[in-house]
Structures are given as structure tokens and as C-alpha cells.
Design an enzyme around this catalytic site. Sequence first.
Site, PDB file in Angstrom:
ATOM      1  N   GLY A 169      -2.101  -4.405   1.227  1.00  0.00           N
ATOM      2  CA  GLY A 169      -2.173  -5.668   1.945  1.00  0.00           C
ATOM      3  C   GLY A 169      -1.166  -6.707   1.508  1.00  0.00           C
ATOM      4  N   ASP A 227      -4.312   6.706  10.329  1.00  0.00           N
ATOM      5  CA  ASP A 227      -3.919   5.355  10.760  1.00  0.00           C
ATOM      6  C   ASP A 227      -2.491   5.307  11.294  1.00  0.00           C
ATOM      7  OD1 ASP A 227      -2.289   5.380   8.472  1.00  0.00           O
ATOM      8  OD2 ASP A 227      -3.583   4.033   7.343  1.00  0.00           O
ATOM      9  N   HIS A 257       0.312   5.148   6.896  1.00  0.00           N
ATOM     10  CA  HIS A 257       0.434   5.534   5.491  1.00  0.00           C
ATOM     11  C   HIS A 257       0.676   7.036   5.351  1.00  0.00           C
ATOM     12  CE1 HIS A 257      -1.919   1.740   5.357  1.00  0.00           C
ATOM     13  NE2 HIS A 257      -1.106   1.505   4.336  1.00  0.00           N
ATOM     14  N   SER A 270       0.805  -1.222   0.000  1.00  0.00           N
ATOM     15  CA  SER A 270       0.000   0.000   0.000  1.00  0.00           C
ATOM     16  C   SER A 270       0.838   1.273   0.000  1.00  0.00           C
ATOM     17  CB  SER A 270      -0.943   0.011   1.211  1.00  0.00           C
ATOM     18  OG  SER A 270      -0.213  -0.160   2.417  1.00  0.00           O
ATOM     19  N   ASN A 304       4.049  -5.406   5.816  1.00  0.00           N
ATOM     20  CA  ASN A 304       2.867  -6.140   6.277  1.00  0.00           C
ATOM     21  C   ASN A 304       3.252  -7.440   6.988  1.00  0.00           C
ATOM     22  OD1 ASN A 304       0.820  -4.330   5.442  1.00  0.00           O
ATOM     23  ND2 ASN A 304       1.016  -5.053   3.341  1.00  0.00           N
TER      24      ASN A 304
END
Length: 229
Positions: free
Chosen positions: A88, A199, A202, A51, A116
Site C-alpha cells: 500500500g 488480482d 502482484h 507490495s 500505487n
Amino acid sequence: MKTYFQSFFLILALTTFSCNSSKEEKTDTTQEIETASKPVSKKLILFFGNSLSAGYGIDEDDAFPGLVAARIDSLELDYRVINGGLSGETTASGLSRLDWFLEEEPALFVLELGGNDGLRGIDLSETKKNLKSIIQLVRSKYPETNIVLAGMQIPPNMGQEYTENFKKLYPEVAQEEDVTLIPFLLEGVAGDPDLNLPDGIHPTEEGHLIVFETIWPYIEKMIYENYED
């Protein structure tokens, strides 16, 4: 009668010459059109990541691969960019879909995966094996491709030991596979709430600008080294 035949053959010769000239002119014009419409081949820069590369939460053009593409266009360099980022993505899933992106030879392959894995607490030996396998697959198919590994770090959610070993993983892979390492892709961005989305993971558009400034010197160096070759 002699004069009639002379006139007839003269007219026939002129007509034939005129048709041949038109045919040649048409052929030349067609060739010019075909040449003009033939696409110019540009070398490929492939960003293969998660991402972060995909530009989660912002416009893809504002993510760092899009900013690299914009800089290349502004400099009129003979390169183009493909953003192979997928939200993801883990190193395992990246390895499984890599073949699809290797239909065309990349001049430069930027590998941005592993974050991730770390956030999910995946065994580091598995992450390392997958990163090495991705690099080896690219190299086995295209030995001349330049490979850049984007280093990553994670918060200490999984414990201090896991976090430290995760950080060391990237220099180890880069050294063992002899690829260029960006020590930490999110240098100057990670942990800053003003440069990240709510979040906390990012980057915002401003954050991606900083990431671009981190990554561009590596891209630029390899581009101009290729021109010298």
C-alpha cells in the site's frame, strides 16, 4: 638456613611465573573468543518499495529481494539485503518513513515506488516530486550510495494520457537525478495471468523469478564495480 631461603624464593618464583603464564594464556584466549565473535560487517542493499518488493501473496523469501539475497549468499559476496517493502505504500508515505531506514548507510538503494500512486490517480507532479525527494534525501545523507530507480507502468484505467505520462515519469526522474533506471520492473510479467495472482497486479513466485532476472544484472554490475573501486 641459606638453603631454606633459596628453596623458598625458587618456589615463589615458579609460582609467580605459573600464575602470570596462566593469566597471559587466559587473556590470549579471551581475545581470540572476542575476535571470533565479532560480527563481520557486510555492505547493505536496501530495497525500498511497496507490495511488489514486500512479496504480497507469497513468502517474502520468494519475492525478488529475497531472490537477490539468495544469489548473493550463494556467491559469497560481502553484501546483505534488507527488504523495506510495505504493501500500500505511496511515494508520499515512503518519503515520510524513509529516515527510519537510513540509520545505516546502504551501498545500494533500490527505489521501487509509484505504482500505487498511478493506480489511485495521484497527480503525476506530486509523484515525481516525491520520487526526486527520496533520491535527494538518500544522496544528501550518503553521497556514495548507488541508487537504482525501478520503472513502472500502469493499466489505462486512468485514461491514455495519464498512463503515457506516468510511463515517461521514471526516465525523466532518472535523468534529472542521474540515477540508474530499470525501464520496467515487471517486464515480461505484467498482464500475464499465469505469472500473476488472481488480482492481476502482484506476481506469483514464477513471476518474481522473472523480475529477479530483470533486476539482477543491475545489482551485479554495481556490486562488481564497487569491488573494482
